[in-house]
Design a protein around this motif. Structure first.
Motif, short mmCIF file in Angstrom:
data_model
loop_
_atom_site.label_atom_id
_atom_site.label_comp_id
_atom_site.label_asym_id
_atom_site.label_seq_id
_atom_site.Cartn_x
_atom_site.Cartn_y
_atom_site.Cartn_z
N GLN A 277 0.84 -1.19 0.00
CA GLN A 277 0.00 0.00 0.00
C GLN A 277 0.87 1.24 0.00
N GLY A 278 0.72 2.06 -1.00
CA GLY A 278 1.49 3.30 -1.03
C GLY A 278 0.63 4.47 -0.64
N GLY A 279 1.19 5.62 -0.69
CA GLY A 279 0.45 6.81 -0.33
C GLY A 279 -0.69 7.11 -1.29
N PHE A 280 -0.60 6.61 -2.51
CA PHE A 280 -1.60 6.98 -3.52
C PHE A 280 -2.34 5.79 -4.08
N VAL B 160 1.29 -3.85 -10.54
CA VAL B 160 0.39 -2.80 -11.05
C VAL B 160 0.00 -1.86 -9.90
N LYS B 161 0.37 -0.62 -10.08
CA LYS B 161 0.02 0.38 -9.05
C LYS B 161 -1.26 1.08 -9.49
N VAL B 162 -2.25 1.04 -8.64
CA VAL B 162 -3.53 1.67 -8.98
C VAL B 162 -3.67 2.95 -8.15
N TYR C 255 4.79 -1.96 -13.55
CA TYR C 255 6.23 -2.08 -13.34
C TYR C 255 6.67 -3.53 -13.48
N GLU C 256 7.97 -3.70 -13.64
CA GLU C 256 8.51 -5.05 -13.51
C GLU C 256 8.27 -5.49 -12.07
N LEU C 257 8.03 -6.76 -11.88
CA LEU C 257 7.75 -7.25 -10.53
C LEU C 257 9.06 -7.63 -9.83
N LEU C 258 9.23 -7.10 -8.66
CA LEU C 258 10.42 -7.48 -7.88
C LEU C 258 9.96 -8.35 -6.73
N SER C 259 10.34 -9.62 -6.83
CA SER C 259 9.69 -10.62 -6.00
C SER C 259 9.91 -10.44 -4.50
N ILE D 150 14.26 9.20 -1.67
CA ILE D 150 15.00 7.97 -1.39
C ILE D 150 14.70 7.52 0.03
N LYS D 151 14.19 6.33 0.14
CA LYS D 151 13.85 5.74 1.45
C LYS D 151 13.64 4.24 1.22
N PRO D 152 13.66 3.45 2.28
CA PRO D 152 13.61 1.99 2.09
C PRO D 152 12.38 1.48 1.36
N SER D 153 11.23 2.15 1.50
CA SER D 153 10.05 1.60 0.82
C SER D 153 10.11 1.88 -0.68
N ASN D 154 11.01 2.72 -1.11
CA ASN D 154 11.18 2.95 -2.55
C ASN D 154 12.35 2.17 -3.13
N ILE D 155 12.91 1.29 -2.35
CA ILE D 155 13.95 0.40 -2.84
C ILE D 155 13.35 -0.99 -2.93
N PRO E 105 2.30 -5.06 5.03
CA PRO E 105 1.93 -3.68 5.29
C PRO E 105 2.86 -2.71 4.61
N LYS E 106 2.37 -1.52 4.43
CA LYS E 106 3.16 -0.43 3.87
C LYS E 106 4.23 -0.02 4.86
N SER E 107 5.10 0.78 4.37
CA SER E 107 6.17 1.28 5.21
C SER E 107 5.68 1.63 6.60
N SER F 63 6.21 7.30 5.70
CA SER F 63 5.36 7.38 4.52
C SER F 63 5.61 8.75 3.90
N THR F 64 4.96 8.99 2.79
CA THR F 64 5.25 10.25 2.11
C THR F 64 4.13 11.24 2.35
N PRO F 65 4.25 12.03 3.37
CA PRO F 65 3.17 12.96 3.60
C PRO F 65 3.38 14.28 2.88
N1 ATP Z 1 7.60 -3.26 -8.70
C1 ATP Z 1 7.24 -3.78 -7.52
N2 ATP Z 1 7.48 -5.08 -7.25
C2 ATP Z 1 7.11 -5.59 -6.06
N3 ATP Z 1 6.51 -4.91 -5.08
C3 ATP Z 1 6.25 -3.62 -5.28
C4 ATP Z 1 6.60 -2.98 -6.51
N4 ATP Z 1 6.23 -1.69 -6.42
C5 ATP Z 1 5.71 -1.54 -5.22
N5 ATP Z 1 5.69 -2.68 -4.51
C6 ATP Z 1 5.18 -2.88 -3.14
O1 ATP Z 1 4.10 -2.02 -2.94
C7 ATP Z 1 4.37 -1.18 -1.81
C8 ATP Z 1 3.76 0.18 -2.06
O2 ATP Z 1 4.55 0.86 -3.01
P1 ATP Z 1 4.35 2.38 -3.33
O3 ATP Z 1 5.47 2.81 -4.20
O4 ATP Z 1 2.97 2.61 -3.84
O5 ATP Z 1 4.37 3.10 -1.93
P2 ATP Z 1 5.52 3.37 -0.87
O6 ATP Z 1 6.79 3.70 -1.58
O7 ATP Z 1 5.56 2.23 0.10
O8 ATP Z 1 4.95 4.62 -0.12
P3 ATP Z 1 4.86 6.11 -0.61
O9 ATP Z 1 3.65 6.23 -1.46
O10 ATP Z 1 4.71 6.80 0.67
O11 ATP Z 1 6.12 6.43 -1.34
C9 ATP Z 1 5.87 -1.17 -1.66
O12 ATP Z 1 6.25 -0.89 -0.35
C10 ATP Z 1 6.24 -2.57 -2.11
O13 ATP Z 1 6.11 -3.47 -1.03
#
Ligand code: ATP
Length: 686
Positions: free
Chosen positions: A92-95, A115-117, A163-167, A216-221, A533-535, A540-542
């Motif tokens: 779950q991301g911010g958007f 797929v990010k919705v 996006y490409e899926l990162l397992s 740059i933060k761990p949830s974006n890696i 769960p999300k970060s 998170s990105t407020p």
């Molecule tokens: N390409 C991907 N492959 C695998 N998992 C992904 C991929 N992209 C996103 N995710 C998963 O979905 C989560 C949400 O990603 P998203 O980029 O929407 O939000 P975020 O970076 O966690 O938060 P924020 O919106 O605050 O930046 C990630 O934390 C990750 O676990």
């Protein structure tokens, strides 16, 4: 005889012969002309391509791998994700949510995708969508997550990115939530640190103009099958502007201390636009110089009929001068201050009035408060929390917050009340009339109360166990609630062995806050579903200025976003990676943990004490102490207040890979007497 004469006579000129000779005469100049024209044409084509194709060009070897993003039909993505099944939700991301899916192809192999919705309607969401699309067709590196394509539903209410899926998901999740056993291996952590550094080096030094990630933060890696790291989420990314290059050239400040001059690359001069043409049923993105008005569709709506991402927006992103103007005018996609941090923001260029409402938090304060956690941790925390509160207030409408507070099903009745109270306080800030009144309330108060209540509960419990009844009200309403220096090292061992399950209420608070954020964003997080769960915490990105704790101080106050902001964020990330914890986290019982709560202050404190290795996550196996010291030293260099003193990402890669001399701690952090850490050798890594 006549025949001999005839033979000796020159051939009788015919009508055709002079023409033939004339042609022979004409041939050389004609050939020359054609050659000249051809070379002119080639030269012209070359120049044209160079001008039109110039910007954000990746290194040549990656050129062949670059593919423009496809436009997928909404139904194909719905099928791929089993109708956006909750079971396939990755996070779950911010958007919006991210789902895993499989794109079936009759001709080639099936492709696994993420797929990010995103719901359209939020400026930040749309910005993220367009940024990702724009950059995805241009940047390619094995250290960057590839964007395969995009889509939107018929009404354009939902925007989808593929996006490409990162397992192995995000680093945040792997390191801090799932605690992947693979990350116990020091080598893995080190190679992740290096991968991210290389990704940033690519963005800063191999793209033209440089791309600044901005978040740059761990949830974006993200981590692939082998835990190789890739940088994702370019929602807040920016192209380096011409003005920034000029400023840097003027400054000409030496960086790092290793004598490496930063290569900032050249700057975009042309305005590019993006169009989409249909190829094999898919629309593909193409760059070009100023598309004709007919070939582009102006507007942000991304209905299937509107085949083009708003060229105006894309142009804004490409044209450096326009980008800067947008910034100074505080509008459009590069709006920096409308959803800003509530910190005093000034617009030097346009002369827009500074936000004087937040007098207490000037740009100077920002750094001081973030930087001096060791000596004034209370202020740091107050400040961070206050900031978060402001961010939320700005980002979400009142109704969502009220809904969010009432929809909480996780907490008990009393806790619900508290949430409500706290949220009401935020919500009430929306009310102009209440602003002044509420400002008089000390910022520290509400979360101090939170902490005091927890203390009270604990003391009550303890006294109950001892058979007595007590009160802690004195502690709560005096300033002695903050830890004293002599308490800092007490109980440390005990705390370290504490499991995550026995979280303190402060930790609950941080996590709880994060959950509130999630709920408030209308993406209900079902903790029982077992989804990832999300970060966690507050990462998170407020804000459109990045993420609390990761954002560089100069950008958090009123400065420009530069590569050095990414360097700073990388420094925080590096510490998080080494320590295996969040940048702001209270895990154990209260007092003695507070100095450690702020990871940055803690690292600085340990540096001065000459105990840097205490920072390393205790679960790490096969620790290479030398590398660990190197990493922490690099991180502390990246975290220097002055951007000019931070190394470039090229230098960071050089230091981490052993190509450059091992760095020294910043002088102010050196243990007394200042000494270089005893790095034995400069081993070459990868
Ligand atoms: N390409 C991907 N492959 C695998 N998992 C992904 C991929 N992209 C996103 N995710 C998963 O979905 C989560 C949400 O990603 P998203 O980029 O929407 O939000 P975020 O970076 O966690 O938060 P924020 O919106 O605050 O930046 C990630 O934390 C990750 O676990």
């Amino acid at each position: 005889m006549p025949s001999r004469e005839l033979r000796s006579l020159p051939p009788t000129p015919t009508l055709s012969q002079p023409v033939h000779r004339q042609r022979h005469h004409l041939l050389p100049p004609l050939a020359g002309g054609i050659a000249a024209a051809a070379s002119l044409l080639i030269l012209f084509t070359f120049c044209f391509r160079k001008i039109s194709h110039k910007k954000t060009v990746p290194s040549s070897d990656s050129e062949s791998n670059k593919k423009p993003p496809h436009r997928f039909s909404y139904s194909s993505l719905r099928r791929a994700t089993s109708n956006f099944s909750p079971a396939l939700r990755l996070g779950q991301g911010g958007f919006g949510s991210v789902y895993s899916g499989t794109l079936k192809s009759p001709t080639s192999n099936n492709v696994s995708v993420a797929v990010k919705v995103m719901d359209s309607g939020s400026l930040q969401g749309e910005r993220e969508f367009q940024n990702e699309l724009f950059l995805s067709g241009k940047i390619y590196s094995k250290y960057i997550v590839s964007t395969i394509g995009f889509s939107s539903d018929k009404r354009g209410r939902r925007m989808l990115l593929v996006y490409e899926l990162l397992s192995n998901g995000s680093l945040q999740d792997c390191l801090l939530h799932r605690k992947c056993s693979e990350l116990k291996d020091w080598k893995k952590r080190y190679s992740i640190a290096l991968d991210i550094a290389k990704g940033l080096e690519y963005l800063h030094h191999f793209c033209d103009p440089a791309v600044i990630h901005g978040d740059i933060k761990p949830s974006n890696i993200l981590l692939d099958d082998n835990f190789n790291a890739k940088i994702g989420d370019f929602g807040l990314a920016r192209l380096k502007s011409e003005d920034q290059v000029e400023i840097e050239v003027k400054k000409e400040s030496p960086v790092g201390g290793n004598g490496v001059v930063e290569d900032n690359g050249s700057v975009a001069e042309e305005t590019e636009s993006v169009s989409v043409v249909t190829v094999n049923g898919f629309e593909e993105f193409h760059r070009g110089v100023e598309q004709s008005p007919e070939s582009v569709v102006i507007g942000v709506e991304l209905s299937p009929e509107a085949h083009v991402v708003s060229p105006r927006t894309v142009a804004d992103m490409v044209s450096p001068s326009e980008g800067i103007e947008k910034t100074s005018l505080s509008e459009g996609i590069f709006d920096r201050s409308s959803i800003d941090s509530g910190i005093e923001i000034g617009d030097k260029k346009s002369g827009v009035k500074k936000n004087k409402k937040k007098k207490s938090v000037t740009g100077k304060d920002w750094w001081w408060k973030q930087d001096t956690g060791g000596t004034d941790s209370g202020v740091v925390k107050d400040y961070v929390m206050e900031w978060i509160g402001n961010e939320i207030k700005k980002e979400r409408p009142k109704t969502e917050w009220i809904g969010a507070s009432s929809s909480s099903g996780v907490v008990g009745k009393t806790e619900k009340k508290k949430h409500k109270k706290r949220l009401d306080w935020w919500v009430s800030l929306d009310d102009e009339k209440n602003v002044k009144k509420e400002k008089r309330r000390p910022a520290r108060e509400w979360w101090k109360e939170e902490y005091c209540e927890e203390l009270a509960r604990k003391k009550k419990k303890k006294k109950k166990q001892q058979g007595g009844i007590g009160s802690v009200s004195d502690d709560c309403h005096s300033d002695s609630w903050w830890p004293r220096d002599d308490e800092l090292y007490a109980d440390r061992k005990k705390k370290r062995s504490r499991s995550r399950s026995s979280k303190s209420s402060m930790d609950w608070w941080l996590d709880g806050f994060s959950s509130e954020l999630r709920r408030a964003r209308k993406n209900s997080y079902d903790s029982a579903s077992g989804e990832i769960p999300k970060s966690g915490g507050i990462s998170s990105t407020p804000s459109m200025r990045g993420t609390v704790c990761y954002v560089a101080p100069e950008y958090g106050s009123c400065g420009d976003l530069s590569e050095k902001c990414d360097v700073y964020s990388y420094g925080v990330l590096l510490l998080v990676l080494i320590a295996g914890r969040r940048p702001l986290q209270v895990t154990g019982s209260p007092m003695s943990e507070f100095q450690r709560a702020n990871l940055l202050s803690w690292a600085r404190h340990l540096a001065r004490a000459g105990k840097l290795l205490d920072l390393v996550d205790q679960s790490v196996e096969s620790l290479d102490k030398e590398q660990a010291l190197l990493c922490i030293t690099v991180a502390l260099r990246c975290l220097q207040k002055s951007p000019a003193r931070r190394p470039s990402m090229k230098e960071v890669v050089g230091m981490l890979s052993g190509d450059l001399e091992a760095p020294q701690l910043p002088v102010e952090l050196s243990p007394s007497p200042p000494s270089r850490f005893p790095f034995k050798s400069h081993k070459k890594v990868r």
